[in-house]
Design a protein around this motif. Sequence first.
Motif, mmCIF file in Angstrom:
data_model
loop_
_atom_site.group_PDB
_atom_site.id
_atom_site.type_symbol
_atom_site.label_atom_id
_atom_site.label_comp_id
_atom_site.label_asym_id
_atom_site.label_seq_id
_atom_site.Cartn_x
_atom_site.Cartn_y
_atom_site.Cartn_z
ATOM 1 N N ILE A 251 10.430 39.711 69.128
ATOM 2 C CA ILE A 251 9.464 39.757 70.231
ATOM 3 C C ILE A 251 8.577 38.519 70.218
ATOM 4 O O ILE A 251 8.306 37.919 71.279
ATOM 5 N N LEU A 252 8.123 38.103 69.040
ATOM 6 C CA LEU A 252 7.302 36.899 68.935
ATOM 7 C C LEU A 252 8.065 35.667 69.396
ATOM 8 O O LEU A 252 7.497 34.773 70.052
ATOM 9 N N LEU A 253 9.353 35.602 69.090
ATOM 10 C CA LEU A 253 10.170 34.486 69.544
ATOM 11 C C LEU A 253 10.312 34.491 71.067
ATOM 12 O O LEU A 253 10.266 33.436 71.710
ATOM 13 N N LEU A 254 10.466 35.687 71.646
ATOM 14 C CA LEU A 254 10.581 35.780 73.103
ATOM 15 C C LEU A 254 9.267 35.406 73.785
ATOM 16 O O LEU A 254 9.261 34.753 74.838
ATOM 17 N N VAL A 255 8.165 35.810 73.207
ATOM 18 C CA VAL A 255 6.853 35.427 73.748
ATOM 19 C C VAL A 255 6.687 33.913 73.658
ATOM 20 O O VAL A 255 6.198 33.268 74.601
ATOM 21 N N THR A 256 7.114 33.349 72.529
ATOM 22 C CA THR A 256 7.052 31.896 72.372
ATOM 23 C C THR A 256 7.900 31.197 73.427
ATOM 24 O O THR A 256 7.491 30.176 74.008
ATOM 25 N N ALA A 257 9.085 31.763 73.696
ATOM 26 C CA ALA A 257 9.963 31.185 74.720
ATOM 27 C C ALA A 257 9.290 31.199 76.086
ATOM 28 O O ALA A 257 9.386 30.227 76.854
ATOM 29 N N ALA A 258 8.602 32.277 76.398
ATOM 30 C CA ALA A 258 7.911 32.377 77.683
ATOM 31 C C ALA A 258 6.768 31.372 77.787
ATOM 32 O O ALA A 258 6.562 30.739 78.834
ATOM 33 N N ARG B 83 11.414 23.141 78.017
ATOM 34 C CA ARG B 83 12.553 24.035 78.258
ATOM 35 C C ARG B 83 13.485 24.095 77.044
ATOM 36 O O ARG B 83 14.027 25.139 76.727
ATOM 37 N N LYS B 84 13.654 22.942 76.372
ATOM 38 C CA LYS B 84 14.570 22.906 75.228
ATOM 39 C C LYS B 84 14.125 23.883 74.142
ATOM 40 O O LYS B 84 14.918 24.697 73.653
ATOM 41 N N TRP B 85 12.849 23.840 73.751
ATOM 42 C CA TRP B 85 12.359 24.721 72.693
ATOM 43 C C TRP B 85 12.235 26.159 73.197
ATOM 44 O O TRP B 85 12.380 27.109 72.409
ATOM 45 N N SER B 86 12.020 26.339 74.478
ATOM 46 C CA SER B 86 11.985 27.684 75.050
ATOM 47 C C SER B 86 13.354 28.342 74.933
ATOM 48 O O SER B 86 13.464 29.504 74.522
ATOM 49 N N TYR B 87 14.406 27.585 75.287
ATOM 50 C CA TYR B 87 15.771 28.103 75.162
ATOM 51 C C TYR B 87 16.094 28.427 73.698
ATOM 52 O O TYR B 87 16.706 29.455 73.390
ATOM 53 N N ARG B 88 15.688 27.536 72.804
ATOM 54 C CA ARG B 88 15.972 27.738 71.386
ATOM 55 C C ARG B 88 15.306 29.002 70.849
ATOM 56 O O ARG B 88 15.908 29.760 70.077
ATOM 57 N N ALA B 89 14.061 29.223 71.247
ATOM 58 C CA ALA B 89 13.351 30.419 70.796
ATOM 59 C C ALA B 89 14.011 31.689 71.338
ATOM 60 O O ALA B 89 14.177 32.682 70.621
ATOM 61 N N ALA B 90 14.401 31.652 72.620
ATOM 62 C CA ALA B 90 15.032 32.827 73.245
ATOM 63 C C ALA B 90 16.392 33.126 72.612
ATOM 64 O O ALA B 90 16.725 34.289 72.327
ATOM 65 N N ILE B 91 17.180 32.062 72.397
ATOM 66 C CA ILE B 91 18.503 32.250 71.785
ATOM 67 C C ILE B 91 18.367 32.742 70.349
ATOM 68 O O ILE B 91 19.130 33.612 69.891
#
Length: 251
Positions: free
Chosen positions: A21-28, A35-43
Motif C-alpha cells: 500500500i505504501l508503494l502504491l501511495v508513493t506511485a500516486a 512517471r518512471k519512479w511512479s511506474y517502478r513503485a506500482a510494479i
Amino acid sequence: MDLFFLKKLVGFLLMPMSISILLLVTAAILWSSSRKWSYRAAISALLLLVVLSTPWVSDRLMAPIEESYPAFEKHHTPIDYIVILGCGHTTDAKLPPTSQLKPCSLQRMVEGFRISKLHPEAQFITSGAALGDPTPNAVMVKRALMSFGVPSKKIYVESFPKDTKEESELIAPRVKGKQVVLVTNADHMPRSVTYFKLQGVEVIPAPASPWVKGLEQEKNWSYYVPKVESLKQTSHAWYETMGRIVQFISS
C-alpha cells in the motif's frame, strides 16, 4: 506512546500488505513529477503481492518456522501443567464461548483439550489480557474449556499478560521445575519456547494447527496461483521472523 501499541504499529507497517500500500501511495504521489519512479513503485507493489500470495512461496517461508517442533504425543512422565497462550476473541453473549474465540485461540484451546485427554492429571493455565474487549482472553478460553467438561478448579487464569514475553514472565514462577506443556500455534512456538527458556523454564512444545501441511505431496496447478490465504500465511511468517530478530537483539 504506549510501548505495546508502538510495537504493534511498527509490526503492522512492516507487513507485506502495508508495504504494498505504501508503494502504491508513493506511485500516486510521484505520478505527476516522475512517471518512471511512479511506474517502478506500482510494479514493485504488484510483484510483491503476487509473489508473496503464491502458496508455493508462502509454504517455503513458513515451513522452516513450523518444523522446529513436532506434534505433541503422550509423554512418558506425568504432566503438571498445560499452558495455553492467549490469542484473541470477541465477547458476544449470544454465542457459546468456542464461537467467541478467534481461530488462533480456538485452535490452541482444542489442542490443549486434546492433550488433557492424554494427560488427565494435568492442570490448565490459560493466559491473555482483555486488549479492548470486556473479557480477558484467558477467561474466555477457560469458559470454552469448561464447556467441554473441564472442571473450573483445574484451570488457573493469568488475565494480565498482553504479549508472549509478559506471559512467560508471569507464568514462569508458578511452573518452574514442573513438567509443562506449552500450547500455541506452530508458527508462534519457536519464539514462545525461547521466552520461557529465558525465564528458566524448559517446556514441552505442543504446536497447534500448522499452516503448512502435506508439503511433499504432489500439487496441482492451483498451488502456483496467488491466493489471499497465502498472503495471510506469508504475513504470519514475516511477523514471526521479525519477532525472533527483535527477541535475539533484546535478549
